[in-house]
Design a protein around this motif. Structure first.
Motif, PDB file in Angstrom:
ATOM      1  N   MET A  37       0.846  -1.205   0.000  1.00 47.46           N
ATOM      2  CA  MET A  37       0.000   0.000   0.000  1.00 47.46           C
ATOM      3  C   MET A  37       0.880   1.254   0.000  1.00 47.46           C
ATOM      4  O   MET A  37       1.666   1.457   0.923  1.00 47.46           O
ATOM      5  CB  MET A  37      -0.895  -0.047   1.254  1.00 47.46           C
ATOM      6  CG  MET A  37      -1.626   1.257   1.532  1.00 47.46           C
ATOM      7  SD  MET A  37      -3.325   1.348   0.957  1.00 47.46           S
ATOM      8  CE  MET A  37      -4.191   0.228   2.018  1.00 47.46           C
ATOM      9  N   PRO A  38       0.765   2.094  -1.034  1.00 45.09           N
ATOM     10  CA  PRO A  38       1.604   3.307  -1.091  1.00 45.09           C
ATOM     11  C   PRO A  38       1.320   4.233   0.088  1.00 45.09           C
ATOM     12  O   PRO A  38       0.194   4.314   0.571  1.00 45.09           O
ATOM     13  CB  PRO A  38       1.194   3.968  -2.403  1.00 45.09           C
ATOM     14  CG  PRO A  38       0.482   2.927  -3.175  1.00 45.09           C
ATOM     15  CD  PRO A  38      -0.132   2.007  -2.183  1.00 45.09           C
ATOM     16  N   LYS A  39       2.377   4.932   0.507  1.00 43.08           N
ATOM     17  CA  LYS A  39       2.257   5.856   1.642  1.00 43.08           C
ATOM     18  C   LYS A  39       2.025   7.269   1.113  1.00 43.08           C
ATOM     19  O   LYS A  39       2.649   7.682   0.139  1.00 43.08           O
ATOM     20  CB  LYS A  39       3.537   5.858   2.469  1.00 43.08           C
ATOM     21  CG  LYS A  39       4.065   4.491   2.853  1.00 43.08           C
ATOM     22  CD  LYS A  39       3.301   3.934   4.043  1.00 43.08           C
ATOM     23  CE  LYS A  39       3.913   2.626   4.525  1.00 43.08           C
ATOM     24  NZ  LYS A  39       3.855   1.545   3.513  1.00 43.08           N
ATOM     25  N   THR A  40       1.168   7.997   1.789  1.00 47.28           N
ATOM     26  CA  THR A  40       0.979   9.399   1.412  1.00 47.28           C
ATOM     27  C   THR A  40       2.022  10.253   2.111  1.00 47.28           C
ATOM     28  O   THR A  40       2.684   9.803   3.047  1.00 47.28           O
ATOM     29  CB  THR A  40      -0.420   9.906   1.833  1.00 47.28           C
ATOM     30  OG1 THR A  40      -0.476   9.892   3.261  1.00 47.28           O
ATOM     31  CG2 THR A  40      -1.524   9.035   1.280  1.00 47.28           C
ATOM     32  N   LYS A  41       2.133  11.498   1.648  1.00 45.06           N
ATOM     33  CA  LYS A  41       3.054  12.441   2.276  1.00 45.06           C
ATOM     34  C   LYS A  41       2.768  12.582   3.762  1.00 45.06           C
ATOM     35  O   LYS A  41       3.681  12.650   4.578  1.00 45.06           O
ATOM     36  CB  LYS A  41       2.894  13.823   1.617  1.00 45.06           C
ATOM     37  CG  LYS A  41       4.028  14.184   0.690  1.00 45.06           C
ATOM     38  CD  LYS A  41       3.871  15.635   0.246  1.00 45.06           C
ATOM     39  CE  LYS A  41       4.970  16.037  -0.710  1.00 45.06           C
ATOM     40  NZ  LYS A  41       4.779  17.388  -1.229  1.00 45.06           N
ATOM     41  N   SER A  42       1.479  12.628   4.089  1.00 43.03           N
ATOM     42  CA  SER A  42       1.154  12.861   5.503  1.00 43.03           C
ATOM     43  C   SER A  42       1.413  11.599   6.337  1.00 43.03           C
ATOM     44  O   SER A  42       1.783  11.696   7.502  1.00 43.03           O
ATOM     45  CB  SER A  42      -0.270  13.372   5.663  1.00 43.03           C
ATOM     46  OG  SER A  42      -1.191  12.349   5.408  1.00 43.03           O
ATOM     47  N   ASN A  43       1.258  10.411   5.740  1.00 42.48           N
ATOM     48  CA  ASN A  43       1.664   9.158   6.418  1.00 42.48           C
ATOM     49  C   ASN A  43       3.123   9.243   6.826  1.00 42.48           C
ATOM     50  O   ASN A  43       3.492   8.942   7.958  1.00 42.48           O
ATOM     51  CB  ASN A  43       1.573   7.936   5.484  1.00 42.48           C
ATOM     52  CG  ASN A  43       0.162   7.497   5.179  1.00 42.48           C
ATOM     53  OD1 ASN A  43      -0.061   6.849   4.175  1.00 42.48           O
ATOM     54  ND2 ASN A  43      -0.784   7.850   6.020  1.00 42.48           N
ATOM     55  N   ILE A  44       3.942   9.616   5.845  1.00 46.03           N
ATOM     56  CA  ILE A  44       5.387   9.666   6.056  1.00 46.03           C
ATOM     57  C   ILE A  44       5.737  10.734   7.079  1.00 46.03           C
ATOM     58  O   ILE A  44       6.537  10.514   7.975  1.00 46.03           O
ATOM     59  CB  ILE A  44       6.121   9.904   4.711  1.00 46.03           C
ATOM     60  CG1 ILE A  44       5.985   8.647   3.824  1.00 46.03           C
ATOM     61  CG2 ILE A  44       7.593  10.248   4.928  1.00 46.03           C
ATOM     62  CD1 ILE A  44       6.468   8.797   2.412  1.00 46.03           C
ATOM     63  N   ARG A  45       5.059  11.878   6.959  1.00 49.06           N
ATOM     64  CA  ARG A  45       5.340  12.955   7.900  1.00 49.06           C
ATOM     65  C   ARG A  45       4.998  12.538   9.328  1.00 49.06           C
ATOM     66  O   ARG A  45       5.773  12.777  10.253  1.00 49.06           O
ATOM     67  CB  ARG A  45       4.550  14.217   7.503  1.00 49.06           C
ATOM     68  CG  ARG A  45       4.989  15.412   8.304  1.00 49.06           C
ATOM     69  CD  ARG A  45       4.274  16.682   7.916  1.00 49.06           C
ATOM     70  NE  ARG A  45       4.366  17.630   9.025  1.00 49.06           N
ATOM     71  CZ  ARG A  45       3.839  18.837   9.007  1.00 49.06           C
ATOM     72  NH1 ARG A  45       3.187  19.262   7.954  1.00 49.06           N
ATOM     73  NH2 ARG A  45       3.962  19.619  10.055  1.00 49.06           N
ATOM     74  N   SER A  46       3.879  11.872   9.528  1.00 49.63           N
ATOM     75  CA  SER A  46       3.542  11.506  10.910  1.00 49.63           C
ATOM     76  C   SER A  46       4.446  10.385  11.432  1.00 49.63           C
ATOM     77  O   SER A  46       4.773  10.354  12.615  1.00 49.63           O
ATOM     78  CB  SER A  46       2.056  11.161  11.077  1.00 49.63           C
ATOM     79  OG  SER A  46       1.584  10.426  10.007  1.00 49.63           O
ATOM     80  N   LEU A  47       4.863   9.497  10.520  1.00 55.00           N
ATOM     81  CA  LEU A  47       5.825   8.467  10.919  1.00 55.00           C
ATOM     82  C   LEU A  47       7.126   9.105  11.417  1.00 55.00           C
ATOM     83  O   LEU A  47       7.641   8.755  12.489  1.00 55.00           O
ATOM     84  CB  LEU A  47       6.112   7.535   9.721  1.00 55.00           C
ATOM     85  CG  LEU A  47       7.154   6.434   9.879  1.00 55.00           C
ATOM     86  CD1 LEU A  47       6.739   5.454  10.965  1.00 55.00           C
ATOM     87  CD2 LEU A  47       7.343   5.689   8.554  1.00 55.00           C
ATOM     88  N   VAL A  48       7.618  10.080  10.648  1.00 56.14           N
ATOM     89  CA  VAL A  48       8.854  10.768  11.028  1.00 56.14           C
ATOM     90  C   VAL A  48       8.659  11.553  12.324  1.00 56.14           C
ATOM     91  O   VAL A  48       9.500  11.508  13.222  1.00 56.14           O
ATOM     92  CB  VAL A  48       9.335  11.705   9.898  1.00 56.14           C
ATOM     93  CG1 VAL A  48      10.400  12.674  10.398  1.00 56.14           C
ATOM     94  CG2 VAL A  48       9.867  10.888   8.734  1.00 56.14           C
ATOM     95  N   GLU A  49       7.521  12.229  12.423  1.00 60.31           N
ATOM     96  CA  GLU A  49       7.290  13.027  13.629  1.00 60.31           C
ATOM     97  C   GLU A  49       7.264  12.170  14.883  1.00 60.31           C
ATOM     98  O   GLU A  49       7.781  12.562  15.928  1.00 60.31           O
ATOM     99  CB  GLU A  49       6.004  13.853  13.488  1.00 60.31           C
ATOM    100  CG  GLU A  49       6.277  15.106  12.664  1.00 60.31           C
ATOM    101  CD  GLU A  49       5.069  16.022  12.520  1.00 60.31           C
ATOM    102  OE1 GLU A  49       3.953  15.611  12.908  1.00 60.31           O
ATOM    103  OE2 GLU A  49       5.252  17.137  11.999  1.00 60.31           O
ATOM    104  N   SER A  50       6.699  10.964  14.772  1.00 60.80           N
ATOM    105  CA  SER A  50       6.675  10.105  15.960  1.00 60.80           C
ATOM    106  C   SER A  50       8.082   9.619  16.318  1.00 60.80           C
ATOM    107  O   SER A  50       8.427   9.525  17.491  1.00 60.80           O
ATOM    108  CB  SER A  50       5.701   8.941  15.774  1.00 60.80           C
ATOM    109  OG  SER A  50       6.206   8.028  14.844  1.00 60.80           O
ATOM    110  N   LEU A  51       8.905   9.348  15.298  1.00 57.71           N
ATOM    111  CA  LEU A  51      10.296   8.953  15.568  1.00 57.71           C
ATOM    112  C   LEU A  51      11.064  10.075  16.261  1.00 57.71           C
ATOM    113  O   LEU A  51      11.810   9.842  17.215  1.00 57.71           O
ATOM    114  CB  LEU A  51      11.022   8.599  14.270  1.00 57.71           C
ATOM    115  CG  LEU A  51      10.690   7.290  13.579  1.00 57.71           C
ATOM    116  CD1 LEU A  51      11.464   7.165  12.284  1.00 57.71           C
ATOM    117  CD2 LEU A  51      11.010   6.117  14.488  1.00 57.71           C
TER     118      LEU A  51
END
Lengths: 185, 100
Positions: free
Chosen positions: A1-15
């Protein structure tokens, strides 16, 4: 399942939040080690930037890094490989090898299209990790209407502060709509 | 490794003599306290008269890997890079990591 920009942004923000990273430069080594991933550095006269390998049985992961490339390139490679680890590891192990520009990559015969998407996602992850949207917005805030042509010096300083290349920062700022269009002409 | 060695009635000193390592190194390797190169693993296997893979944990990462590797259009240099990193990783016994 492709990731959206906001998926990636929230993943990074949680890290970043977990590691209490509040300002650049983002400690990409530390974030990788926090995931239990070992980094092995080798000096290699080759375009291969690095790879990530996830053991199919133990889920142990190792990132191989070519340290013959520039420091900023190495940071980008590490962030890119962490992106693959966070987003693309599947059961049954995983090997992902990347070359210098991450575009002409080593791909399997079978899922060419899927891997293209994975590269784009890993690059988006790396850009977001090294140059988090929130940090950039704070930095550019003071300068009204984006960063102007006359600010080349300040962009250089900014790139140093983030530990990225000037080119990567410009690309990122343009992508985020934070750069005056005249700068690109 | 210790089980195999004891089963073959070889001592650490005998393995050390065969491999050119110190007895202490053999003891450390048996306890998973010491990293070693892949060729050392092969030397020890030869001294014990067993296949090197029998000394590895249940999974043989490298053999799985070589299957994966064939799917990639890797340059010889890139392939050597990947293998050399993974071999160094393989040299670290699993339980050595837990002791950190």
């Amino acid at each position: 399942m492709p990731k959206t920009k906001s998926n990636i942004r929230s993943l990074v923000e949680s890290l970043l939040k977990q590691a209490s990273v509040k300002s650049p430069p983002v400690p990409v080594d530390l974030l990788i080690r926090r995931q239990g991933i070992e980094i092995v550095r080798k000096n290699l006269d080759d375009d291969t930037s690095g790879f990530v390998y996830v053991d199919p049985k133990t889920d142990d992961a190792v990132i191989g890094l070519n340290v013959s490339h520039s420091k900023t390139r190495q940071r980008f490679t590490l962030a890119h490989e962490l992106g693959h680890f966070m987003m693309h590891k599947s059961s049954g192990g995983h090997l992902h090898v990347d070359d210098r520009d991450f575009f002409v990559r080593f791909r399997t015969k079978h899922s060419r299209e899927g891997l293209d998407i994975q590269e784009i996602e890993a690059n988006a992850f790396a850009a977001e990790l090294l140059m988090p949207t929130r940090f950039l917005e704070q930095d550019v805030k003071q300068i009204k209407d984006g960063v102007s042509v006359s600010e080349e010096k300040s962009i250089r300083i900014m790139a140093n502060r983030y530990g990225v290349s000037l080119q990567a920062l410009l690309f990122r700022l343009a992508n985020q709509g934070l750069l005056e269009s005249s700068f690109l002409e | 490794m210790r089980e195999i060695r004891q089963a073959t009635r070889l001592t650490q000193v005998m393995i050390a003599a065969e491999t050119g390592l110190s007895r202490q190194s053999i003891a450390n390797i048996e306890k998973g306290r010491q990293r070693f190169m892949l060729h050392t693993l092969c030397d020890i296997a030869r001294a014990l008269g067993v296949d090197p893979s029998s000394l590895l944990p249940a999974t043989n990462n490298l053999s799985l890997l070589s299957v994966d590797m064939d799917q990639f259009a890797l340059s010889p240099k890139a392939k050597r890079f990947v293998l050399s990193v993974l071999e160094s990783k393989l040299g670290a016994p699993k339980d050595a990591k837990d002791q950190k």
